[in-house]
Motif scaffolding. Structure first.
Motif, PDB file in Angstrom:
ATOM      1  N   LYS A 152      -7.430  57.672  25.290  1.00  0.00           N
ATOM      2  CA  LYS A 152      -7.942  58.323  26.669  1.00  0.00           C
ATOM      3  C   LYS A 152      -6.851  58.313  27.658  1.00  0.00           C
ATOM      4  CE  LYS A 152     -12.818  57.391  26.082  1.00  0.00           C
ATOM      5  NZ  LYS A 152     -13.135  58.510  25.419  1.00  0.00           N
ATOM      6  N   ARG A 153      -6.960  59.216  28.583  1.00  0.00           N
ATOM      7  CA  ARG A 153      -5.832  59.275  29.594  1.00  0.00           C
ATOM      8  C   ARG A 153      -6.799  58.885  31.114  1.00  0.00           C
ATOM      9  NH1 ARG A 153      -1.905  63.797  29.763  1.00  0.00           N
ATOM     10  NH2 ARG A 153      -3.293  64.228  31.247  1.00  0.00           N
ATOM     11  N   ALA A 154      -6.160  58.193  31.995  1.00  0.00           N
ATOM     12  CA  ALA A 154      -6.998  57.794  33.182  1.00  0.00           C
ATOM     13  C   ALA A 154      -7.381  59.095  34.256  1.00  0.00           C
ATOM     14  CB  ALA A 154      -6.156  56.770  33.786  1.00  0.00           C
ATOM     15  N   GLU A 155      -6.465  60.092  34.162  1.00  0.00           N
ATOM     16  CA  GLU A 155      -6.669  61.223  35.164  1.00  0.00           C
ATOM     17  C   GLU A 155      -7.862  61.862  34.835  1.00  0.00           C
ATOM     18  OE1 GLU A 155      -3.196  61.780  33.066  1.00  0.00           O
ATOM     19  OE2 GLU A 155      -3.093  59.747  34.030  1.00  0.00           O
ATOM     20  N   GLY A 156      -8.679  61.810  35.726  1.00  0.00           N
ATOM     21  CA  GLY A 156      -9.917  62.595  35.798  1.00  0.00           C
ATOM     22  C   GLY A 156     -11.088  61.853  34.890  1.00  0.00           C
ATOM     23  N   LEU A 157     -10.773  60.817  34.051  1.00  0.00           N
ATOM     24  CA  LEU A 157     -11.653  60.131  33.238  1.00  0.00           C
ATOM     25  C   LEU A 157     -12.674  59.295  33.915  1.00  0.00           C
ATOM     26  CD1 LEU A 157     -12.197  59.595  30.071  1.00  0.00           C
ATOM     27  CD2 LEU A 157     -11.209  57.440  30.704  1.00  0.00           C
ATOM     28  N   VAL A 158     -12.184  58.610  35.156  1.00  0.00           N
ATOM     29  CA  VAL A 158     -13.111  57.553  36.003  1.00  0.00           C
ATOM     30  C   VAL A 158     -12.540  58.099  37.177  1.00  0.00           C
ATOM     31  CG1 VAL A 158     -13.309  56.091  34.020  1.00  0.00           C
ATOM     32  CG2 VAL A 158     -11.552  55.711  35.840  1.00  0.00           C
TER      33      VAL A 158
END
Ligand code: GLU
Length: 320
Positions: A152-158
């Motif tokens: 997963k990538r941090a951007e937009g995830l949380v």
């Protein structure tokens, strides 16, 4: 004769610096009481060696490593993984100015969510407000590792919220964040506050992704936070763990390192009673590492003298 000359005569040449400073962590973590306990044991025997030890509350591993390297602190506590990364980034172990003294207790990847939230697994954090700490912090390292291994990538995830460790529990209970992350020993003030004030629950880590982290990072191993450590969390929580490690700069003299290690190891019974996280400490495992940074010659001298021969220095701990 001037006062300065008199002072020079009064101090034996080999005495060196007699005040040593130890960097710890936030006040709701375990580094702070751990540093306090180590310094207390050194100070208790001060009459016999003349060294006085003082602790400082800091941002944790990252800032301790930076400040010990910069000569601002003599000693620090850090996660074995931070030391490992730092030593690797600097080239070889021989190039590093950091020296290991001994390892302490297990620190656990600790994930807490409020009782009213639907979060049961790390994967459920999607779309949530997550405290990820400042860049370089232990919270951030854990978050980045878990994201990467879950593809997963941090951007937009949380929705990331940068909070220092000691402010997380309050933020969790007030709803400012939904999830708090902390790599910490147990019991810790931070997790106690979160479980007591808003019935938060500990989240387990399981499965192939976490297993891959163990495979890829020699300083990580499977560990369980025992059930009943915190109110409302009667079952054990399976997660990942690593060793908290006491380290110094290579500028700490052999005699000082030897004196400090000896003071702690010879009063191990007292140390065990100073905090529940220290109750299982054993000299043999404390002297075994893992030691991502080379062992300090003063520590080696004490271990040899006490018959606690250290394991191969580059051996990285791989299980409890
Ligand atoms: N493991 C945290 C860190 O390296 C600190 C935990 C504590 O203070 O006990 O920053």
């Amino acid at each position: 004769m001037t006062i300065m000359m008199l002072a020079l005569i009064a101090v034996p040449a080999q005495a060196g610096k007699q005040l040593i400073s130890l960097g710890t962590g936030g006040v709701t973590g375990v580094y702070y009481p751990a540093g306090g306990a180590i310094c207390r044991l050194v100070n208790l025997t001060r009459k016999s060696h003349g060294i006085r030890c003082a602790v400082e509350s800091t941002g944790g591993s990252y800032s301790n490593i930076q400040r010990v390297e910069a000569g601002e602190l003599d000693l620090g506590i850090a996660e074995a993984g931070f030391l490992y990364r730092r030593v690797q980034a600097g080239g070889s172990r021989q190039d590093s100015r950091l020296r290991s003294l001994f390892s302490l207790y297990t620190e656990y990847f600790t994930i807490l969510a409020r009782a009213d939230s639907s979060i049961q697994n790390f994967e459920d954090i999607e779309g949530k407000k997550v405290s990820i700490g400042a860049p370089g912090s232990a919270q951030r390292l854990m978050f980045d590792l878990l994201l990467a291994v879950n593809d997963k990538r941090a951007e937009g995830l949380v929705t990331p919220v940068e909070l220092e460790a000691a402010r997380q529990a309050k933020a969790l209970c007030s709803g400012q964040i939904d999830v708090m992350l902390y790599t910490v020993g147990h019991p810790s003030g931070a997790a106690r506050e979160a479980t007591r004030d808003c019935s938060s629950h500990l989240i387990s880590l399981r499965g192939a992704a976490a297993q891959k982290l163990v495979q890829d990072n020699p300083w990580l191993y499977w560990a369980e936070i025992p059930g009943g450590t915190y109110p409302g969390n009667p079952h054990s929580t399976r997660t990942l763990g690593l060793r908290a490690t006491l380290f110094a700069s290579d500028q700490l003299s052999e005699q000082q390192a030897y004196t400090l290690v000896k003071a702690v190891f010879q009063q191990i019974e007292q140390l065990r009673q100073m905090h529940p996280a220290f109750s299982g400490l054993q000299p043999s495992t404390m002297a075994q590492g893992p030691f991502p940074a080379p062992l300090h010659p003063g520590a080696k001298r004490y271990f040899t003298e006490a018959g606690l021969l250290p394991g191969p220095e580059n051996q990285i701990y791989s299980g409890e």
